[in-house]
Scaffold this active site. Structure first.
Site, PDB file in Angstrom:
ATOM      1  N   GLN A 144       0.995  -1.270   0.207  1.00 42.91           N
ATOM      2  CA  GLN A 144       0.005  -0.096  -0.195  1.00 42.91           C
ATOM      3  C   GLN A 144       0.701   1.209  -0.015  1.00 42.91           C
ATOM      4  O   GLN A 144       1.682   1.563   0.823  1.00 42.91           O
ATOM      5  CB  GLN A 144      -0.865   0.067   1.325  1.00 42.91           C
ATOM      6  CG  GLN A 144      -1.949   0.976   1.483  1.00 42.91           C
ATOM      7  CD  GLN A 144      -2.326   1.110   2.787  1.00 42.91           C
ATOM      8  OE1 GLN A 144      -1.809   0.826   3.836  1.00 42.91           O
ATOM      9  NE2 GLN A 144      -3.845   1.024   2.887  1.00 42.91           N
ATOM     10  N   SER A 147       0.837   6.403   2.631  1.00 44.51           N
ATOM     11  CA  SER A 147       1.414   7.609   3.726  1.00 44.51           C
ATOM     12  C   SER A 147       2.547   8.226   3.018  1.00 44.51           C
ATOM     13  O   SER A 147       3.184   7.830   2.176  1.00 44.51           O
ATOM     14  CB  SER A 147       1.866   6.803   4.818  1.00 44.51           C
ATOM     15  OG  SER A 147       0.736   6.439   5.643  1.00 44.51           O
ATOM     16  N   SER A 179       4.541  -1.506   4.557  1.00 44.84           N
ATOM     17  CA  SER A 179       4.708  -2.606   4.954  1.00 44.84           C
ATOM     18  C   SER A 179       4.953  -3.627   3.904  1.00 44.84           C
ATOM     19  O   SER A 179       4.210  -3.626   2.629  1.00 44.84           O
ATOM     20  CB  SER A 179       3.416  -3.362   5.600  1.00 44.84           C
ATOM     21  OG  SER A 179       3.093  -2.357   7.032  1.00 44.84           O
ATOM     22  N   GLU A 262      -8.940  -2.706   5.662  1.00 47.02           N
ATOM     23  CA  GLU A 262      -7.906  -3.001   6.655  1.00 47.02           C
ATOM     24  C   GLU A 262      -8.130  -2.948   8.084  1.00 47.02           C
ATOM     25  O   GLU A 262      -7.615  -3.839   8.836  1.00 47.02           O
ATOM     26  CB  GLU A 262      -6.805  -1.877   6.189  1.00 47.02           C
ATOM     27  CG  GLU A 262      -5.535  -2.064   7.157  1.00 47.02           C
ATOM     28  CD  GLU A 262      -4.533  -0.748   7.032  1.00 47.02           C
ATOM     29  OE1 GLU A 262      -4.947   0.065   6.267  1.00 47.02           O
ATOM     30  OE2 GLU A 262      -3.229  -1.119   7.211  1.00 47.02           O
ATOM     31  N   GLU A 385      -5.160   9.661  16.447  1.00 45.21           N
ATOM     32  CA  GLU A 385      -5.751  10.907  15.987  1.00 45.21           C
ATOM     33  C   GLU A 385      -6.710  10.985  14.797  1.00 45.21           C
ATOM     34  O   GLU A 385      -7.858  11.404  15.137  1.00 45.21           O
ATOM     35  CB  GLU A 385      -4.640  11.967  16.078  1.00 45.21           C
ATOM     36  CG  GLU A 385      -3.864  12.279  17.254  1.00 45.21           C
ATOM     37  CD  GLU A 385      -2.664  11.289  17.612  1.00 45.21           C
ATOM     38  OE1 GLU A 385      -2.671  10.467  16.662  1.00 45.21           O
ATOM     39  OE2 GLU A 385      -2.203  11.357  18.591  1.00 45.21           O
TER      40      GLU A 385
END
Length: 413
Positions: A144, A147, A179, A262, A385
């Site tokens: 993926q 980020s 990952s 996920e 958060e």
């Protein structure tokens, strides 16, 4: 469940068990070798250790055998290698694989539970028909690419660009916390295709060939000593338009499918709160007599409560979530991280210095990797958060928090 479906599930289990027992011998030999290499290690974030190439090939081989036997994706559509059965049939196979001691398929987690759902729901028919069987057969390992260093879990801040070039796109930017990126064949990449559009409307999703020119993967060493995460550099990487997942400008919508899957999958038996980890922890508490120590009893009770809460929430049917439905994945993810924190805290408390001083005694220092890996789960799948914001805004209908007022030059001085 009706009597007919119960009988059908029992027949399916018998079929699957007969097949798995017929191939178990070869994998048992490999598993014994793995056990000798890795001793009694236990991890909250699974990392492949020394000799991982052999482990990856073993998992690819197992997945191919399952796919060819119709057991890799029982709930999947028939045209993509599934059998159109219920999700409880998937669970039957997972349970049997664990019971019979087959190797973990953790390396396939991202491809099967994050990339595949997006392809299944949003990809064009040709891409869907080609890639879903490849992922479910283990021919392709997925990662993926969401980020970024400047965006973190706030995906609306993604800055990696994709520019049209003939019948394709050229991608340039940097991703992080990827990952299994060092093992992946394909990556699901969220990129910005229209910098002038509103943040959530200017992104598009692509499937990137991780072996393509311009792709560089660098491991990130963690405090566990492992390197399951990576940073990925995309330097003018060409991606054909046929590898676009969903419409141009609808990357946010596609990302929602992947992230929802996920977060819900992380609370399953393949996640960090696995039956294996719970069994190891219960055995540790019993061996050390921790339940008889009043100092440890409160921590034990808190750990049990956290795990039970997570398991109970995970079993809620879709309609039971009410207004929290759109945020159910975030609620589950928060419950999972709380449960792992309690498990890591309990292991560290009852072991004391034994957890961090390698005396060679079994089932002691092995827990260090679990304890040290637990903080990473507060980032994986979106930070705490971000999850709390989703729960507050999408689940509870609360307004966005006001942005901090900008300080004037006079106020700062």
């Amino acid at each position: 469940m009706t009597e007919t479906s119960t009988a059908g599930l029992a027949a399916f289990r018998a079929e699957a068990e007969e097949f798995l027992r017929s191939i178990a011998g070869g994998f048992a030999a490999d598993e014994a070798a793995r056990a000798r290499r890795e001793s009694d290690r236990i991890a909250s974030v699974e990392e492949l250790g020394e000799g991982h190439e052999l482990q990856v090939e073993r998992v690819r081989n197992l997945q191919a055998r399952l796919f060819d036997a119709g057991l890799a994706w029982p709930s999947g559509p028939v045209d993509c290698g599934g059998r159109g059965l219920g999700r409880d049939h998937d669970q039957v196979v997972d349970d049997l694989l664990a019971e019979l001691g087959f190797p973990s398929r953790e390396v396939l987690f991202v491809g099967l539970h994050i990339v595949a759902p997006a392809l299944d729901r949003h990809a064009a028919p040709e891409l869907r028909a080609r890639m879903l069987p490849a992922l479910y057969r283990g021919d392709a390992i997925g990662c993926q690419l969401f980020s970024e260093p400047g965006a973190g879990s706030d995906l609306a801040g993604v800055a990696t660009r994709a520019v049209r070039d003939g019948d394709g796109w050229v991608l340039t930017g940097q991703k992080v916390w990827t990952s299994m990126g060092h093992l992946a064949d394909v990556g699901e990449a969220l990129v910005r295709t229209d910098p002038d559009a509103p943040k959530h409307a200017g992104m598009t999703m692509f499937l990137v060939d991780m072996r393509a020119p311009g792709v560089t993967v660098r491991p990130i060493r963690q405090m566990t000593g492992g390197a399951a995460f990576n940073e990925v550099f995309l330097d003018g990487v060409r991606v054909p338009d046929a590898h676009r997942i969903g419409a141009v400008g609808e990357g946010w919508k596609v990302a929602g499918t992947s992230l929802g899957s996920e977060r819900k999958t992380m609370v399953g038996d393949d996640g960090p709160v696995s039956p294996y980890a719970l069994g190891r922890l219960a055995a540790l508490v019993e061996r050390l007599g921790a339940a008889d120590d009043p100092v440890h009893r409160a921590e034990i009770a808190g750990t049990v409560a956290s795990v039970v809460a997570m398991k109970a929430a995970a079993e809620l049917p879709e309609g039971a979530w009410g207004s929290l439905g759109p945020a159910s994945g975030s609620v589950l993810k928060m419950l999972m991280t709380r449960a792992v924190d309690r498990m890591a805290g309990l292991a560290g408390e009852v072991l004391g210095e034994l957890a961090f001083t390698d005396s060679g005694e079994p089932d002691t220092h092995a827990w260090a990797e679990f304890v040290l890996g637990a903080p990473a789960l507060h980032l994986a799948g979106g930070t705490d958060e971000i999850q709390l914001n989703i729960i507050a805004q999408r689940g509870l209908g609360l307004p966005r928090p006001p942005k901090p007022a900008r300080q004037t030059t006079e106020a700062r001085s």
